[in-house]
Design an enzyme around this catalytic site. Structure first.
Site, PDB file in Angstrom:
ATOM      1  N   GLU A  15       0.756  -0.877   0.127  1.00  0.00           N
ATOM      2  CA  GLU A  15      -0.307  -0.105  -0.531  1.00  0.00           C
ATOM      3  C   GLU A  15       0.874   0.922  -0.039  1.00  0.00           C
ATOM      4  OE1 GLU A  15      -1.260  -3.019   1.761  1.00  0.00           O
ATOM      5  OE2 GLU A  15      -2.817  -3.072   0.684  1.00  0.00           O
ATOM      6  N   HIS A  51     -12.117  -4.672   7.772  1.00  0.00           N
ATOM      7  CA  HIS A  51     -12.547  -5.213   6.610  1.00  0.00           C
ATOM      8  C   HIS A  51     -14.188  -4.329   6.135  1.00  0.00           C
ATOM      9  CE1 HIS A  51      -9.528  -8.039   6.458  1.00  0.00           C
ATOM     10  NE2 HIS A  51      -9.555  -7.917   4.804  1.00  0.00           N
TER      11      HIS A  51
END
Lengths: 343, 325, 416
Positions: free
Chosen positions: B60, B129
């Site tokens: 990321e 999530h």
């Protein structure tokens, strides 16, 4: 393994070798400028004119000078918060650098960024970055842009030994290698990660060079205090990148003369170590080499006088420069120059 | 007009911008070959090729760092962060680098990039999530933040974000991906910083975002049918820039404000708007401002728990109907 | 099934009493099965208690706030109706199932706060009317503005509190027999709002000049009949004054301006607003765009056209937008002078009133004589933030000069 042991002076008249006198003078000019400007920055701190924190590159001049001289004008430089040297080496005005440290309007960023964020986009010095490791992926992104657009620009990214243990280092190296990007990662290993010897916190002896193979790259080590050696390594790495052969990871061994930052007197380093490295100070070393090559004392003196005068003039300019206008506070958050978040 | 799912509208938006501007590139994890884990980027690799649509490693920080470096040097990247929860993994890039670089460089450097990410709950994926973290982005100066609630807005706001010269974070909602809606044909570009009034009623003003918008609309219909309460519903759409004028006008008109927020309670986006309304509409308020939010907890995974945690239509109806006194 | 007793539940083995903290329904309300009926607090837990069956509340026996022993009868539901309990619509594709009934609710669960009345009572709200009912900020403001005491009213809010709507819909004074209440039309409301805001925004100063309209009248005499035949309407004084104003603005451009914060925005074009009376239904101000480029005849046509269409409600938002200067005309009613209200965000507004024959002094080389001339007052209200008296006066003097000395006959001879 590498090219790049320390170059010994070979003959008294051998200045015009693969590097040549003109380039050597440029290397000298660059190193001397950095040295004088950084010394001045320290003096100004003692006079309480430089505020906040400053990370000086005293002792590490050869690396900045060596690479900048090997780069093309349209290549990019990315540095850490220890970025004054790189900013000056890419051609930023001295009063821009000192002014920024002093928080004056003549600073490169009008006092908006400070010592740790020196930026001179006009010289393709694309920022100094205060978060360890953050700029490695960013430098890699610039290289991606060059590759995408088909220019043969090269991105050169400088960081310290401590950076080699942070996540972003590994992410950037991997992606640069996988995408074969024209980015050169230069580790200025000055043996200390802030106040801690790097060897105590790193799993391998050469924190950058020993990681290179993990990314399919060659292990390259260079004497970071010999500007000629640095220049040769830089030139080769830049040429490789320009040819599309991908990234390089270079570890330059060096030492900083002062503490980690201005506030740090550096007492955690053993006296014998400090003494040994001071004896390898890149500035007198290079001056002696130029002399050994037969370059006239007068020529060098002229450059030095010019630089001293320029640093003095810049200092006066900065002292006379006003503090930045308060309306800069709400400027340049957005591209439209403003800071409005609502109607 | 065509009927598209929200996910197809996202892909259409990216394609529209990539066709228009050679500088637009797109990178992320599983976005190219697999068409995205939510199938929101299907067909882009085939259309534009691997030079412009790139699968990245799980990195990321490198994804956003690469986007930033490219944006600073002439490209207009779109970077995907697969789940908005993962913004925490590269939050340095978002908050310290991308958001601040123009300011710190006094305008020398720019970051015209888009981060698009799947936000929100409803998929039973558990606490790491399923978060709604648009308020994280809202709180960082230097980021523009949008959260579309319909397929048309998903395409239009994404296009506007790509064309904007500042960094924009687009919070798509993962539970909205299958929802169908009318999307204008041809080029569709919306405007950042604009809220939309979806329903008008004089009794109270409900402001909502993303998944909470259709719930607010359904609640408003029930409030009218079952309680005779006529609510105005405003889709906030853009947190930064914030269309304060539209929102405040509707609050002044009705004198009652309810927010419906999926983010956890503290420092949710609605808190800021409630504060602004309390300051600027104080003398029009006929009742305290009420925020209907997820409680201040991580999200539980089990379907029954998750559904009872984020604001539901019935909780919205209940809360509003009991507070119209 | 008929009357169903609702009792205080035992919410824990050692719990002996509970407090009804709030009723969610009142007598006469219908309640669905599992719908929340009341909140209860005990020393072990706070919870919502759902109705056990569908029905109508016929009695509430224990008031909110009261603490009673477990088993006490609290309310009665008439469960004899047979309607199905409500279920949440399943027609949405979104995940949205109904909440479980009877679950334990922590007080901190956001989105389920106590109703307004209860909370304010808890905190001992300082803002209450004489009957102890809470006063919201909006109500306090409106009550003060209108000089109404909410304590003397019955409100429609919870617990009988006076709401903002109650005040907005209320007559300012107690109605007397024979009074007619006429609610403001939308235009009236908008006009009212604009007028109040305009006066609150701009410090209005009135100035006036007295102008002689004899040259205007000569033009009207010369061309009036042909005009009426050709155009279908009478040539009034207004187009002449409008033309004079446009010409004078060329010399005094700051009259044609708007205020934006601390800035005077001087407009290049003149978009002239003409106040049109809709006959007791309010005032609208349609705009003639680029009036400076129009001759007096063209202005006459434009004014007539806009007024006619405005009265027939044929104008759109574009016809009202963008005005930079406004003229208000009361002349047909023969008034002496009017102090008009500025059309925001403009900085001035002109008024023309009645024109009537008066004796005036005419200076001549042979001495002064008296003549009979048509005379009328042209007045301007200006915003003293933006301009000062001298500037406005000079502008008015120029308007007067143009009205009195321009070759109006020639203007109309050209048939533009």
């Amino acid at each position: 393994m590498a090219e790049g042991a320390r170059t010994k002076a070979r003959s008294k008249t051998g200045a015009n070798d693969d590097i040549g006198e003109a380039t050597r003078l440029a290397l000298w000019r660059s190193q001397f400028l950095i040295r004088e400007a950084e010394k001045r920055a320290y003096d100004l701190f003692l006079q309480n004119l430089v505020k906040g924190t400053s990370h000086l590159s005293l002792g590490q001049e050869a690396i900045a000078a060596g690479f900048a001289t090997a780069q093309r004008k349209d290549d990019w430089t990315f540095a850490t918060y220890r970025g004054h040297a790189h900013t000056l080496a890419r051609g930023a005005p001295i009063e821009g650098v000192l002014g920024e440290l002093m928080g004056r309007d003549c600073g490169l960023m009008h006092g908006k960024g400070g010592s740790m964020h020196l930026t001179s986009a006009a010289n393709n010095m694309m920022g100094s970055y205060a978060i360890v490791g953050a700029h490695l992926p960013i430098a890699m992104g610039a290289a991606w842009s060059a590759q995408y657009r088909g220019t043969d620009q090269v991105s050169v990214c400088f960081f310290g030994d401590g950076t080699t243990n942070i996540g972003a280092f590994h992410e950037a190296l991997n992606m640069a290698a996988v995408w074969k990007l024209p980015v050169i990662f230069v580790c200025e290993n000055n043996l200390y990660m802030e106040y801690t010897p790097i060897g105590q916190v790193t799993a391998v002896p050469n924190p950058a060079a020993d990681r290179a193979s993990a990314y399919g790259l060659d292990s390259i080590i260079v004497d970071g205090n010999d500007a000629d050696a640095v220049f040769r390594i830089a030139r080769d790495a830049v040429a490789r990148a320009r040819r599309g052969e991908g990234p390089s990871l270079i570890e330059a061994k060096t030492y900083r003369h002062s503490g980690h930052s201005r506030a740090d007197p550096g007492k955690y380093r053993p006296d014998s170590e400090v003494k040994e490295w001071l004896a390898r100070d890149p500035i007198p070393f290079y001056r002696k080499r130029l002399a050994d090559f037969g370059i006239a004392e007068g020529k060098m003196r002229a450059i030095e006088d010019e630089i001293r005068a320029a640093v003095d003039a810049a200092t006066e300019t900065c002292k006379a420069s006003p503090t930045p206008s308060l309306d800069l506070i709400e400027r340049d958050v957005w591209a439209d120059g403003g800071a409005k978040w609502r109607n | 007009m065509a009927e598209l799912t929200y996910r197809d509208a996202v892909a259409a938006g990216i394609a529209q911008e990539m066709e228009r501007d050679e500088r637009v590139v797109f990178l992320g994890e599983d976005v190219a070959g697999a068409g995205g884990v939510f199938k929101s980027t299907v067909g882009l690799l085939e259309k534009f090729g691997p030079r412009r649509v790139k699968d990245t490693p799980i990195s990321e920080q490198a994804i956003l760092g690469a986007a930033m470096g490219a944006a600073m040097t002439g490209l207009r990247p779109i970077a995907e962060i697969m789940f908005s929860d993962f913004l925490a993994v590269c939050w340095d890039m978002v908050a310290n680098e991308i958001a601040k670089t123009r300011y710190m460089s006094a305008g020398q450097l720019a970051c015209p990039l888009v981060i698009r990410t799947a936000n929100g709950a409803g998929s039973r994926f558990g606490a790491q999530h399923s978060q709604s973290v648009e308020n994280w982005a809202m709180s960082v100066p230097g980021l523009k933040v949008v959260a579309p609630s319909t397929p048309a807005d998903a395409k239009g706001l994404l296009a506007a974000a790509v064309r904007d010269p500042d960094p924009v974070v687009v919070f798509e909602h993962k539970s909205l991906y299958p929802v169908k809606g009318e999307v204008p044909d041809g080029e569709h570009v919306d405007k950042l910083g604009t809220a939309r009034i979806l329903r008008q009623g004089g009794d109270c003003t409900i402001i909502a975002l993303a998944l909470m918008v259709p719930r607010a609309l359904e609640a408003a219909a029930k409030l009218e049918a079952e309680h005779g309460i006529k609510a105005t519903v405003v889709d906030v759409r853009s947190l930064v820039p914030l269309d304060t004028q539209t929102i405040l006008t509707e609050v002044s008109r009705t004198g009652r404000l309810f927010t419906v927020e999926e983010n956890p309670r503290l420092c949710g986006w609605g808190a800021e708007i409630a504060s602004i309304a309390a300051e600027e509409c104080f003398y029009d308020l006929d009742a305290p401002i009420l925020r209907i939010t997820t409680p201040h907890v991580p999200l539980p995974s089990a379907d029954a728990l998750e559904d009872a945690t984020i604001p539901s239509v019935s909780r919205i109806v209940e809360t509003i109907s009991r507070n119209m006194g | 099934m008929a009357a169903l007793d609702i009792v205080m539940p035992q919410l824990g083995e050692t719990v002996t009493e509970g407090t009804v903290t709030a009723w969610h329904k009142k007598v006469g309300d219908r309640v669905a099965r599992d719908e929340t009926l009341f909140d209860v607090a005990t020393d072990k837990v706070d919870t919502e208690v759902p109705a056990p069956a569908e029905g109508v509340i016929t009695a509430i026996l224990v008031e909110a706030g009261a603490t009673v022993p477990v088993g006490t009868k609290l309310a009665i539901i008439d469960a004899s109706s047979g309607a199905q309990s409500q279920s949440v619509s399943g027609s949405t594709p979104l995940p949205n199932p109904p909440p479980q009934g009877g679950r334990e609710v922590r007080k901190s669960m956001e989105g389920s706060p106590l109703p307004l009345r209860e909370r304010d009572r808890e905190r001992g709200s300082r803002h209450q009317d004489s009957k102890g009912r809470p006063l919201s900020p909006a109500v306090r403001k409106l009550a003060k503005e209108r000089g109404i005491d909410p304590g003397k009213m019955d409100g429609t809010g919870a617990g009988g509190r006076v709401t903002r709507k109650d005040l907005e819909e209320r007559a300012p004074t107690a109605p007397a027999a024979g009074d007619e209440r006429i609610p403001f039309s939308r235009i009236r409301k908008l006009t009212a709002e604009h007028m109040v805001r305009s006066k609150a925004t701009s410090p209005h100063v009135l100035q006036a000049v007295e102008a002689e309209f004899h040259r205007v009248d000569r033009a009207r005499a010369a061309h009036g009949e042909a005009w009426r035949e050709r155009e279908g309407f009478t040539l009034t004084y207004l187009p002449f004054v409008a033309r004079a104003a446009c010409l004078a603005i060329a010399d005094f451009p700051r009259i044609n301006a708007s205020v934006d914060g601390d800035t005077l925005v001087v407009h290049r074009a003149i978009h002239l607003g003409i106040a049109v009376d809709l006959g007791l239904d309010g005032l609208v101000v349609p705009v003639i765009r680029d009036a400076a480029a129009k001759s007096a005849p063209a202005l006459a046509r434009a004014i007539h056209d806009l007024a006619a269409r405005a009265r027939k409600n044929q104008l759109g938002a574009d016809d009202y937008a963008g005005g930079t200067y406004t003229i208000s005309n009361s002349g047909s009613f023969g008034t002496l002078i009017t102090a008009p209200i500025i059309n925001q965000p403009q900085v001035a507004v002109l008024s023309t009133d009645g024109v009537k024959k008066k004796p005036v002094v005419v200076e001549g080389s042979d001495g002064d004589t008296i003549a009979i001339r048509p005379v009328g007052i042209i007045a301007q209200s200006f915003d003293h933030r933006a301009i000062d008296g001298a500037y406005s006066a000079a502008f008015l003097r120029r308007v007067k000069e143009i009205v009195e000395t321009r070759d109006w006959i020639a203007d109309f001879a050209q048939q533009e």
